[in-house]
Design a protein around this motif. Sequence first.
Motif, PDB file in Angstrom:
ATOM      1  N   SER A  20       0.846  -1.190   0.000  1.00 20.74           N
ATOM      2  CA  SER A  20       0.000   0.000   0.000  1.00 20.74           C
ATOM      3  C   SER A  20       0.882   1.241   0.000  1.00 20.74           C
ATOM      4  O   SER A  20       1.903   1.281   0.696  1.00 20.74           O
ATOM      5  N   GLU A  21       0.468   2.243  -0.755  1.00 20.05           N
ATOM      6  CA  GLU A  21       1.235   3.489  -0.748  1.00 20.05           C
ATOM      7  C   GLU A  21       1.040   4.256   0.559  1.00 20.05           C
ATOM      8  O   GLU A  21       1.709   5.259   0.798  1.00 20.05           O
ATOM      9  N   LEU A  22       0.168   3.752   1.426  1.00 24.75           N
ATOM     10  CA  LEU A  22      -0.106   4.410   2.707  1.00 24.75           C
ATOM     11  C   LEU A  22       0.634   3.765   3.873  1.00 24.75           C
ATOM     12  O   LEU A  22       0.588   4.276   4.984  1.00 24.75           O
ATOM     13  N   ILE A  23       1.303   2.637   3.621  1.00 24.03           N
ATOM     14  CA  ILE A  23       1.975   1.907   4.695  1.00 24.03           C
ATOM     15  C   ILE A  23       3.424   1.658   4.309  1.00 24.03           C
ATOM     16  O   ILE A  23       3.708   1.114   3.244  1.00 24.03           O
ATOM     17  N   GLY A  24       4.338   2.063   5.177  1.00 27.94           N
ATOM     18  CA  GLY A  24       5.753   1.915   4.878  1.00 27.94           C
ATOM     19  C   GLY A  24       6.217   0.470   4.913  1.00 27.94           C
ATOM     20  O   GLY A  24       5.606  -0.389   5.542  1.00 27.94           O
ATOM     21  N   GLN A  25       7.325   0.215   4.222  1.00 24.35           N
ATOM     22  CA  GLN A  25       7.983  -1.081   4.267  1.00 24.35           C
ATOM     23  C   GLN A  25       9.453  -0.861   4.610  1.00 24.35           C
ATOM     24  O   GLN A  25      10.008   0.194   4.339  1.00 24.35           O
ATOM     25  N   GLN A  26      10.067  -1.878   5.184  1.00 25.99           N
ATOM     26  CA  GLN A  26      11.457  -1.752   5.612  1.00 25.99           C
ATOM     27  C   GLN A  26      12.405  -2.085   4.454  1.00 25.99           C
ATOM     28  O   GLN A  26      12.314  -3.158   3.865  1.00 25.99           O
ATOM     29  N   PHE A  27      13.305  -1.154   4.137  1.00 23.59           N
ATOM     30  CA  PHE A  27      14.352  -1.383   3.138  1.00 23.59           C
ATOM     31  C   PHE A  27      15.690  -1.078   3.788  1.00 23.59           C
ATOM     32  O   PHE A  27      15.900   0.009   4.319  1.00 23.59           O
ATOM     33  N   ASN A  28      16.600  -2.053   3.744  1.00 21.60           N
ATOM     34  CA  ASN A  28      17.912  -1.867   4.342  1.00 21.60           C
ATOM     35  C   ASN A  28      19.058  -2.227   3.395  1.00 21.60           C
ATOM     36  O   ASN A  28      20.216  -2.182   3.793  1.00 21.60           O
ATOM     37  N   ASP A  29      18.745  -2.616   2.158  1.00 19.98           N
ATOM     38  CA  ASP A  29      19.804  -2.989   1.229  1.00 19.98           C
ATOM     39  C   ASP A  29      20.281  -1.754   0.465  1.00 19.98           C
ATOM     40  O   ASP A  29      19.585  -0.738   0.381  1.00 19.98           O
ATOM     41  N   MET A  30      21.442  -1.844  -0.100  1.00 18.05           N
ATOM     42  CA  MET A  30      22.106  -0.689  -0.693  1.00 18.05           C
ATOM     43  C   MET A  30      21.470  -0.238  -2.009  1.00 18.05           C
ATOM     44  O   MET A  30      21.682   0.888  -2.443  1.00 18.05           O
ATOM     45  N   ASP A  31      20.703  -1.097  -2.653  1.00 19.15           N
ATOM     46  CA  ASP A  31      20.111  -0.770  -3.950  1.00 19.15           C
ATOM     47  C   ASP A  31      18.781  -0.041  -3.844  1.00 19.15           C
ATOM     48  O   ASP A  31      18.202   0.324  -4.866  1.00 19.15           O
ATOM     49  N   HIS A  32      18.298   0.136  -2.629  1.00 19.04           N
ATOM     50  CA  HIS A  32      16.989   0.768  -2.444  1.00 19.04           C
ATOM     51  C   HIS A  32      17.093   1.977  -1.519  1.00 19.04           C
ATOM     52  O   HIS A  32      18.011   2.081  -0.711  1.00 19.04           O
ATOM     53  N   MET A  33      16.113   2.859  -1.665  1.00 23.52           N
ATOM     54  CA  MET A  33      16.010   3.991  -0.743  1.00 23.52           C
ATOM     55  C   MET A  33      15.510   3.497   0.603  1.00 23.52           C
ATOM     56  O   MET A  33      14.620   2.645   0.673  1.00 23.52           O
ATOM     57  N   TRP A  34      16.090   4.035   1.661  1.00 22.46           N
ATOM     58  CA  TRP A  34      15.658   3.674   3.004  1.00 22.46           C
ATOM     59  C   TRP A  34      14.625   4.676   3.492  1.00 22.46           C
ATOM     60  O   TRP A  34      14.699   5.875   3.195  1.00 22.46           O
ATOM     61  N   GLY A  35      13.660   4.188   4.259  1.00 24.14           N
ATOM     62  CA  GLY A  35      12.637   5.058   4.818  1.00 24.14           C
ATOM     63  C   GLY A  35      12.818   5.217   6.310  1.00 24.14           C
ATOM     64  O   GLY A  35      13.893   5.007   6.863  1.00 24.14           O
TER      65      GLY A  35
END
Length: 210
Positions: free
Chosen positions: A54-69
């Motif tokens: 959902s664009e309303l619920i965050g997800q966890q990103f910790n890898d170098m190829d993605h933006m972190w939130g």
Amino acid sequence: MLKGIAVRALAVFAFFSVICGVVYTLVITGIAQAVFPYQANGSIIEVDGKQYGSELIGQQFNDMDHMWGRIQNLSVVESPDGELAVYSGASNKTPASDYTDEETVEAFGESFEDAVATRVEMIKEANPDADMDKVPVDLVTSSGSGLDPHISLAAAEYQIPRLAETTGKSEDEIRTIIEAATTHKLLGIFGEDVVNVLEVNLMLEGILDC
């Protein structure tokens, strides 16, 4: 006489239960599905039949190829039928809850100050070429709900050098993606410009178009 009053009261109760609990609900649900079907169904980002969240619920990103939130206190689980379920566990740590004695640390884990310091070091280590001296605060703290899908423009721009290096895209391409995923201030006055982290990462992967 009392029996008649009780019957009428029950009839009124039943009538308004049906009107407010059934008819009203069905009408509002029908209008929402007809006029705002995307929002009414959870604002789910779906591409080629696959749901990415959902664009309303965050997800966890910790890898170098993605933006972190922001720090996300949640788990996103995909059921066997492909539906996404989100489980939240928001933290109540604040600067007022700082402590240092070993007994409290053992009972409740690291303090807010220690948690932020750990996160700052992790962010700096992952972004050694960032163009800012200070780490934006939203990259080292969670929101009250633990579900916030957005970060500030400053937090997004802080990660541009890393993303350019790891994804092979130019910094200008990364900025174009960030702009496409940015929601600007309402009427240019109210609120802040915010960037949807999931949308950025789906664009980085080529799943969504800019």
